[in-house]
Design a protein around this motif. Structure first.
Motif, PDB file in Angstrom:
ATOM      1  N   GLY A  94       0.787  -1.225   0.000  1.00 36.82           N
ATOM      2  CA  GLY A  94       0.000   0.000   0.000  1.00 36.82           C
ATOM      3  C   GLY A  94       0.819   1.275   0.000  1.00 36.82           C
ATOM      4  O   GLY A  94       0.251   2.364   0.115  1.00 36.82           O
ATOM      5  N   ARG A  95       2.141   1.178  -0.163  1.00 40.02           N
ATOM      6  CA  ARG A  95       2.983   2.377  -0.245  1.00 40.02           C
ATOM      7  C   ARG A  95       3.104   2.749  -1.718  1.00 40.02           C
ATOM      8  O   ARG A  95       4.124   2.533  -2.366  1.00 40.02           O
ATOM      9  N   HIS A  96       2.035   3.329  -2.250  1.00 31.89           N
ATOM     10  CA  HIS A  96       1.900   3.496  -3.695  1.00 31.89           C
ATOM     11  C   HIS A  96       2.869   4.519  -4.272  1.00 31.89           C
ATOM     12  O   HIS A  96       3.390   4.326  -5.378  1.00 31.89           O
ATOM     13  N   GLY A  97       3.112   5.609  -3.567  1.00 32.75           N
ATOM     14  CA  GLY A  97       4.058   6.597  -4.079  1.00 32.75           C
ATOM     15  C   GLY A  97       5.456   6.033  -4.184  1.00 32.75           C
ATOM     16  O   GLY A  97       6.154   6.207  -5.199  1.00 32.75           O
ATOM     17  N   GLU A  98       5.882   5.326  -3.157  1.00 34.50           N
ATOM     18  CA  GLU A  98       7.207   4.693  -3.183  1.00 34.50           C
ATOM     19  C   GLU A  98       7.267   3.605  -4.244  1.00 34.50           C
ATOM     20  O   GLU A  98       8.277   3.452  -4.935  1.00 34.50           O
ATOM     21  N   ALA A  99       6.179   2.867  -4.380  1.00 33.81           N
ATOM     22  CA  ALA A  99       6.147   1.808  -5.393  1.00 33.81           C
ATOM     23  C   ALA A  99       6.281   2.398  -6.795  1.00 33.81           C
ATOM     24  O   ALA A  99       7.040   1.883  -7.632  1.00 33.81           O
ATOM     25  N   GLU A 100       5.563   3.478  -7.073  1.00 28.91           N
ATOM     26  CA  GLU A 100       5.641   4.096  -8.399  1.00 28.91           C
ATOM     27  C   GLU A 100       7.053   4.593  -8.693  1.00 28.91           C
ATOM     28  O   GLU A 100       7.562   4.424  -9.808  1.00 28.91           O
ATOM     29  N   ALA A 121       1.905   1.972 -13.480  1.00 28.97           N
ATOM     30  CA  ALA A 121       0.590   2.539 -13.800  1.00 28.97           C
ATOM     31  C   ALA A 121      -0.443   2.153 -12.750  1.00 28.97           C
ATOM     32  O   ALA A 121      -1.263   2.977 -12.324  1.00 28.97           O
ATOM     33  N   GLU A 122      -0.404   0.909 -12.319  1.00 27.46           N
ATOM     34  CA  GLU A 122      -1.325   0.471 -11.263  1.00 27.46           C
ATOM     35  C   GLU A 122      -1.067   1.235  -9.966  1.00 27.46           C
ATOM     36  O   GLU A 122      -2.012   1.656  -9.275  1.00 27.46           O
ATOM     37  N   ALA A 123       0.212   1.442  -9.631  1.00 23.08           N
ATOM     38  CA  ALA A 123       0.553   2.187  -8.417  1.00 23.08           C
ATOM     39  C   ALA A 123       0.066   3.634  -8.510  1.00 23.08           C
ATOM     40  O   ALA A 123      -0.456   4.193  -7.538  1.00 23.08           O
TER      41      ALA A 123
END
Length: 417
Positions: A94-100, A121-123
């Motif tokens: 759920g750490r989407h910014g870091e994942a992107e 893109a999903e992130a």
């Protein structure tokens, strides 16, 4: 096991070397090289050995020259894979910014560029950056066009743009070239736009692919076919659509339920009754029983007799007890309806049972108790606590679970769970 293989291999090599040595010793061969007045003489064995040594030396020299460049490439590859791994873990956590961020960095290496951009893109979408997600998919489409198209359709559908998602996947759907995930998105988007015929087209290729589990495939097929049946505009088209369905789809409980409800609305109550009764003989379904009891007043006496007969084999089914109670209410059999509804409420309370019990008390001129029943129905529908009813009569309803012997298709008694 591996040790024995090595031993056997060494023995074979030794045997071949021994025979080859005797063969070469008899005639070692002769090689003469004449170059610009210089003669070089040697045996064939020596020439082969020199060639092998030269080949090894050249290979080593090339490896030494390429090593610095290979080291940089290996480091880049290692970093890209690590960033891809970290990005996927961050996406799941759920750490989407870091994942992107990690996934976009991983996309710099060609071998993982496509998967990294898809995950990025999903992130971005989960982070609330829909525009950036679609821009990332534009880049991913250059590497993995089919996967990028499916993911774009999914993101469009999540954003409430199901019509655009359907239009995006329609060309491949028409040619039958959609992937399993593409067919799922095509079906879901078509359902959201109300195009149930298009959604129905996705069922067969999904079944042939076998990529969905049995339960997931049955759930999707039931929703799609039920929506298709419920979307027919009149009784004639309903009958035509029902007759054209494969036999397996006409046996799905959710599909039978949708057909029965729609048929009853178009005045085809007998056909609805026949389908429900046939389905219940094949497999018991509380949902179908509830529909059977709520089909209106047409042929209600016949339906009531059949439903009461089912209580002998399903005495603990709250849906059946509620359905029988509701049918008794329609024919104004207040005293007969109350025990069924009270037992249903004792086994599994439901808003329908409370509402029907309220109708019973209205019929018996107990308006205050009827109002409490209606309040309980509303409270239960909202997930709130219900109120106990005052004792109107001294008699006590037996609400204990009745044990019934059940047998399988071979007549063998089933053990209770």
């Amino acid at each position: 096991m591996k040790l024995w293989r090595w031993i056997v291999g060494l023995i074979l090599v030794a045997a071949i070397a021994a025979f080859a040595w005797h063969w070469v010793a008899d005639d070692p061969g002769y090689v003469l090289i004449h170059l610009r007045g210089t003669n070089v003489q040697m045996t064939v064995v020596t020439a082969v050995a020199i060639l092998l040594l030269a080949w090894a030396a050249i290979t080593l020299l090339v490896a030494l020259i390429r090593w610095p460049f290979g080291a940089m490439t290996r480091r880049h590859r290692h970093l890209s894979r690590r960033r891809l791994s970290d990005g996927l873990v961050s996406l799941v956590e759920g750490r989407h910014g870091e994942a992107e961020r990690d996934l976009n960095r991983a996309a710099r290496y060609p071998s993982v560029r496509g998967p990294a951009l898809l995950a990025a893109a999903e992130a971005a979408e989960r982070h609330g950056e829909s525009t950036r997600a679609l821009e990332t998919l534009d880049q991913a489409a250059q590497e993995t066009p089919r996967a990028a198209r499916v993911l774009r359709a999914r993101l469009l559908r999540r954003a409430g743009r199901a019509a655009e998602a359907t239009a995006l996947l329609a060309p491949e759907a028409d040619s039958g070239a959609l992937t399993p995930a593409g067919w799922i998105e095509f079906a879901e988007a078509s359902l959201e736009t109300g195009d149930t015929r298009n959604a129905l087209r996705a069922v067969e290729p999904l079944q042939k692919s076998g990529e969905l589990g049995t339960r997931a495939m049955a759930e999707l097929e039931s929703r799609v076919v039920a929506a298709y049946i419920a979307g027919t505009p009149d009784g004639a088209s309903l009958s035509a659509a029902w007759s054209q369905l494969p036999k397996g789809q006409r046996r799905l409980p959710a599909v039978v339920d949708a057909y029965a409800r729609h048929a009853a609305r178009h005045g085809q109550t007998m056909a609805a009754m026949d389908e429900i009764e046939t389905a219940l003989r094949r497999e018991w379904s509380p949902t179908l029983v509830a529909t059977y009891g709520g089909m209106g007043a047409e042929d209600i006496d016949q339906r009531l007799r059949k439903a009461e007969a089912w209580i002998d084999t399903h005495p603990n089914d709250a849906a059946l007890l509620t359905a029988v109670g509701r049918m008794c209410v329609r024919v104004r059999l207040w005293g007969k309806a109350r025990p069924y509804l009270e037992r249903a409420l004792a086994i599994a309370p439901s808003a329908d049972a409370w509402e029907a019990l309220g109708d019973v008390y209205v019929g018996e001129d107990h308006a205050d108790i009827a109002q409490r029943c209606y309040r309980n129905a509303l409270a239960l529908a909202r997930g709130e606590a219900t109120e106990a009813l005052p004792e109107v009569r001294t008699r006590r309803i037996d609400t204990r679970v009745t044990a019934v012997e059940e047998r399988d298709q071979h007549g063998v008694p089933r053990l209770s769970p």
